[in-house]
Write an enzyme that holds these catalytic residues in place. Structure first.
Site, PDB file in Angstrom:
ATOM      1  N   HIS A 122       1.883 -41.601   0.472  1.00  0.00           N
ATOM      2  CA  HIS A 122       1.180 -41.951  -0.777  1.00  0.00           C
ATOM      3  C   HIS A 122       0.666 -40.723  -1.533  1.00  0.00           C
ATOM      4  CE1 HIS A 122       1.438 -46.150   0.174  1.00  0.00           C
ATOM      5  NE2 HIS A 122       0.685 -46.048   1.242  1.00  0.00           N
ATOM      6  N   ASP A 159       7.817 -48.330   5.663  1.00  0.00           N
ATOM      7  CA  ASP A 159       6.403 -48.723   5.636  1.00  0.00           C
ATOM      8  C   ASP A 159       6.250 -49.920   4.687  1.00  0.00           C
ATOM      9  OD1 ASP A 159       3.474 -47.225   6.240  1.00  0.00           O
ATOM     10  OD2 ASP A 159       3.482 -48.462   4.417  1.00  0.00           O
ATOM     11  N   HIS A 161       4.006 -50.511   2.576  1.00  0.00           N
ATOM     12  CA  HIS A 161       3.522 -50.104   1.254  1.00  0.00           C
ATOM     13  C   HIS A 161       4.557 -49.206   0.576  1.00  0.00           C
ATOM     14  CE1 HIS A 161      -0.168 -50.838   3.691  1.00  0.00           C
ATOM     15  NE2 HIS A 161      -0.526 -51.485   2.596  1.00  0.00           N
ATOM     16  N   ASP A 243       3.464 -51.063   9.503  1.00  0.00           N
ATOM     17  CA  ASP A 243       2.534 -52.084   9.009  1.00  0.00           C
ATOM     18  C   ASP A 243       3.240 -53.295   8.387  1.00  0.00           C
ATOM     19  OD1 ASP A 243       3.360 -50.298   7.063  1.00  0.00           O
ATOM     20  OD2 ASP A 243       1.343 -49.760   6.405  1.00  0.00           O
TER      21      ASP A 243
HETATM   22 ZN   LIG Z   1       1.540 -48.607   4.813  1.00  0.00          ZN
END
Ligand SMILES: [Zn+2]
Length: 308
Positions: A122, A159, A161, A243
């Site tokens: 991120h 991931d 996200h 996740d």
């Molecule tokens: Zn994540």
């Protein structure tokens, strides 16, 4: 040759406030789960500033160094905190990615896993975000291209996200294919299919909440894997976040531990076809300690099978 495992005790010195999901126990549980495995264990070095400058401006690196407190915590983003040990941890996490690329491209390891934190996918060019400080996976890609002279690398981010940071850092890099799947809608909100990069080298695969591993496998077979094979990367870098697991508290995808083994095995198969099996994987998210440690172990075991 054995799969390399890169980590460092400094990554346990990145302490976050009570109740924060990205916590020391994550890495402790992973290291415990990997303990019995026959891996080539390496110490993650500190990244050099010259390495970090491949992806972040000097002003940002200095800001992070200055922001670290001498005691307690300092918040640098809505979700991202620094403690006195955070800068060392972030430099180790980035340094692990660089060293892993050196090991794999130097023929010293067939593939490598970096068990590090803080995560990286991120972190944007000059913005710490979503528990991330430096863009570890993007740095691995740039190091492979600019230092080792590769012509094409791929980053594969599973991931849950969106890998907005990796996408931002490699947006203009036509030598790097970025493939990222993510639950949508979900924080940070980016990652639509029409975000394709300056040179059409970004592939975003949004998945609706509740998607099972069956949905993921179909999407990867239809979109991600053909694109990866077509690009013919000379190295595959994995942003390994766990996740999307059905037990994870931060998202609503329903993948099983076996699904993470399946993804890894497929990526190893493709790497075997196009780049001599060369894979560098680095830890991103995963917040249910049991699911995280089991899925990470399954991931590393597949890397080990491919290394034999
Ligand atoms: Zn994540």
């Amino acid at each position: 040759m054995k799969t390399a495992l890169l980590t460092h005790a400094d990554c346990l010195g990145h302490i976050t406030p009570e109740g924060h999901p990205e916590r020391v126990a994550r890495l402790e549980h992973i290291l415990h789960a990997l303990e019995p495995l026959d891996l080539d264990r390496k110490t993650a070095p500190l990244a050099a500033d010259d390495d970090l400058l491949r992806i972040h401006p000097e002003s940002y690196i200095q800001d992070i160094r200055r922001a670290a407190p001498t005691e307690g915590f300092r918040q640098v983003d809505g979700d991202t905190f620094l403690c006195p040990g955070s800068v060392s941890a972030a430099y180790r996490a980035a340094g692990a990615a660089v060293r892993a690329v050196d090991l794999v491209l130097g023929g010293e390891a067939p593939n490598a896993f970096c068990a590090v934190r803080p995560p990286g996918h991120h972190a944007e060019t000059d913005t710490a975000m979503g528990f991330c400080v430096f863009g570890n996976a993007a740095l691995a890609a740039k190091h492979a291209l600019d230092h080792h002279g590769l012509k094409r690398v791929a980053v594969f981010d599973f991931d849950v996200h969106h890998g907005n940071g990796t996408q931002d850092l490699l947006w203009d890099e036509k030598r790097a294919l970025v493939i990222t799947s993510q639950q949508m809608p979900l924080w940070p909100g980016s990652g639509r299919p029409d975000e394709t990069g300056t040179f059409d080298t970004v592939l975003n695969i949004p998945l609706p909440p509740g998607s099972s591993g069956v949905v993921m496998q179909a999407a990867y077979r239809a979109l991600a894997f053909p694109r990866l094979r077509e690009f013919r990367p000379e190295l595959i870098i994995i942003s390994a976040g766990f996740d999307a697991h059905q037990d994870d508290p931060l998202a609503e995808l329903n993948w099983s531990t076996d699904d993470f083994a399946w993804i890894t095995s497929e990526l190893c198969k493709i790497a075997g076809e196009v780049c001599g099996g060369r894979i560098v994987s680095t830890l991103e998210g995963g917040y249910d300690l049991r699911a995280l440690s089991e899925a990470t172990r399954a991931h590393v075991e597949e890397l080990m099978k491919a290394a034999q």
